[in-house]
Design a protein around this motif. Sequence first.
Motif, PDB file in Angstrom:
ATOM      1  N   ARG A 154       0.999  -1.257  -0.007  1.00 14.38           N
ATOM      2  CA  ARG A 154       0.086   0.098  -0.031  1.00 14.38           C
ATOM      3  C   ARG A 154       0.897   1.271  -0.019  1.00 14.38           C
ATOM      4  O   ARG A 154       2.061   1.194   0.335  1.00 14.38           O
ATOM      5  N   SER A 155       0.226   2.301  -0.548  1.00 15.04           N
ATOM      6  CA  SER A 155       0.842   3.708  -0.346  1.00 15.04           C
ATOM      7  C   SER A 155      -0.191   4.571  -0.583  1.00 15.04           C
ATOM      8  O   SER A 155      -0.990   4.572  -1.365  1.00 15.04           O
ATOM      9  N   THR A 156      -0.038   5.836   0.323  1.00 13.49           N
ATOM     10  CA  THR A 156      -0.608   7.191   0.011  1.00 13.49           C
ATOM     11  C   THR A 156       0.426   7.974  -0.353  1.00 13.49           C
ATOM     12  O   THR A 156       0.267   8.546  -1.469  1.00 13.49           O
TER      13      THR A 156
HETATM   14  N1   CP Z   1       5.594   7.510   4.503  1.00 15.79           N
HETATM   15  C1   CP Z   1       5.312   6.726   3.482  1.00 15.79           C
HETATM   16  O1   CP Z   1       5.749   6.356   2.807  1.00 15.79           O
HETATM   17  O2   CP Z   1       3.910   6.883   3.125  1.00 15.79           O
HETATM   18  P1   CP Z   1       2.868   5.668   2.186  1.00 15.79           P
HETATM   19  O3   CP Z   1       3.185   4.112   2.739  1.00 15.79           O
HETATM   20  O4   CP Z   1       1.440   6.328   2.198  1.00 15.79           O
HETATM   21  O5   CP Z   1       3.649   5.988   0.933  1.00 15.79           O
END
Ligand code: CP
Length: 296
Positions: A52-54
Motif C-alpha cells: 500500500r501507499s498514499t
Molecule cells: N510515509 C510513506 O511512505 O507513506 P505511504 O506508505 O503512504 O507512501
Amino acid sequence: MTKTARHFINLPDIGAEALKGILKQAHALKAEKFTPPQIFEGLSLAMVFDKRSTRTRISFEVAMKQLGGHTIVLNMEEMQISGAESIEDTGAVLSRFVDGVMIRMSDHKAMEELARHTTIPVINGMTNQSHPCQIMADIMTIEEKLGGIQGKKIAWMGDYNNVCKTFVQAAPLFDFDLAISCPEDLYAASVAPQEAARDADVIVTDTWVSMGQEGKAIEKFMPYQVNADLMARAKDTAIFMHCMPVHQDEEVSQEVLKSPACVIYDEAENRLHAQKAILAWCFEGAGVRLQKLAGF
Ligand code: CP
Ligand code: NVA
C-alpha cells in the motif's frame, strides 16, 4: 557512449555531496511551487508497488505531473514479474518503455538486482530495509524548521525498522547525532527512552507494525510511546516527526499529535518537493537535458 543510470536506492552509495545538492534543489523547488518549470516534459516514470501507499504514490505522481512528465502506476501483483518473468527481463523491458522507475518492493536485494538490469534510474520507494526518499523529506523538514541538521540530536523511538535503519545511514552523511531507543532484542545499542529524548532537537517514531508484519505483538513497544512526558525531556524547540501513517495512542499520543511541536503534515508535504529533486538528479544522470534550476 551509454551512461550508467543514477539509481536512488541506498543513501551511502549516493554520497553526502550529491544528497546535499538534491536537498538544496528541493528547497528551491518548494519556493517555485506556483510556477513550476516543465523540466520533465516528455519523460515517463513507471511507479510499481508491492505494498500500500498514499504519500509515496501521490507525491511522485504529482511531482512528475507538475514538472511536465507522465506516470504509469502498476501494482506488482498484476505484472508478469509476479508470475514467471525474471527480474532481468522486467528491468530490460522497462528500460525500453519509460525513463525511470520508482518501485516499492519489499525485497531490497531484488530491487538492487532490478537496478543491475536497467539502463534507466531505479528509485527506492521503500523496501523492508530502507526508505531513503522519506529520510530526504525528513531532513528537508528539519532544515526548514530548525535551520539545519548538522550537529542536531535526533531521537528515534520504537521499532528498529526500515525508516530507523535509513536514519542510521543518513547520520554520518549529514553529520547529526542519532539516539535510538528500541527494545534491546531488536537493537542491542539501544538507550532508555528518557535518555534518548534528553535535549533532543527532534523526536521521531514510526508504526510498531510495518506492512507485512500484521498480527505482531505490540506490548513491548509501549515504553517507547512518544507522549507529553517524553517530549518534555527534549529541547523547548523540539519537533515531533513521523513518516505516517500514524497509529494514535500507540507509537504517539494524541496530545503530542495535537501539539505545536508536531510537524507531520509539513513532513508529508516535503515528500513532494524532495521527490522532484530526486527525480531531477536521476534524470540528469541519465543524460536528460534539464533546464538549470535556481539553487541547483
Ligand atoms: N510515509 C510513506 O511512505 O507513506 P505511504 O506508505 O503512504 O507512501
Ligand atoms: N515502517 C513502515 C513505513 C511505512 C511508510 C512500513 O514499512 O510499513
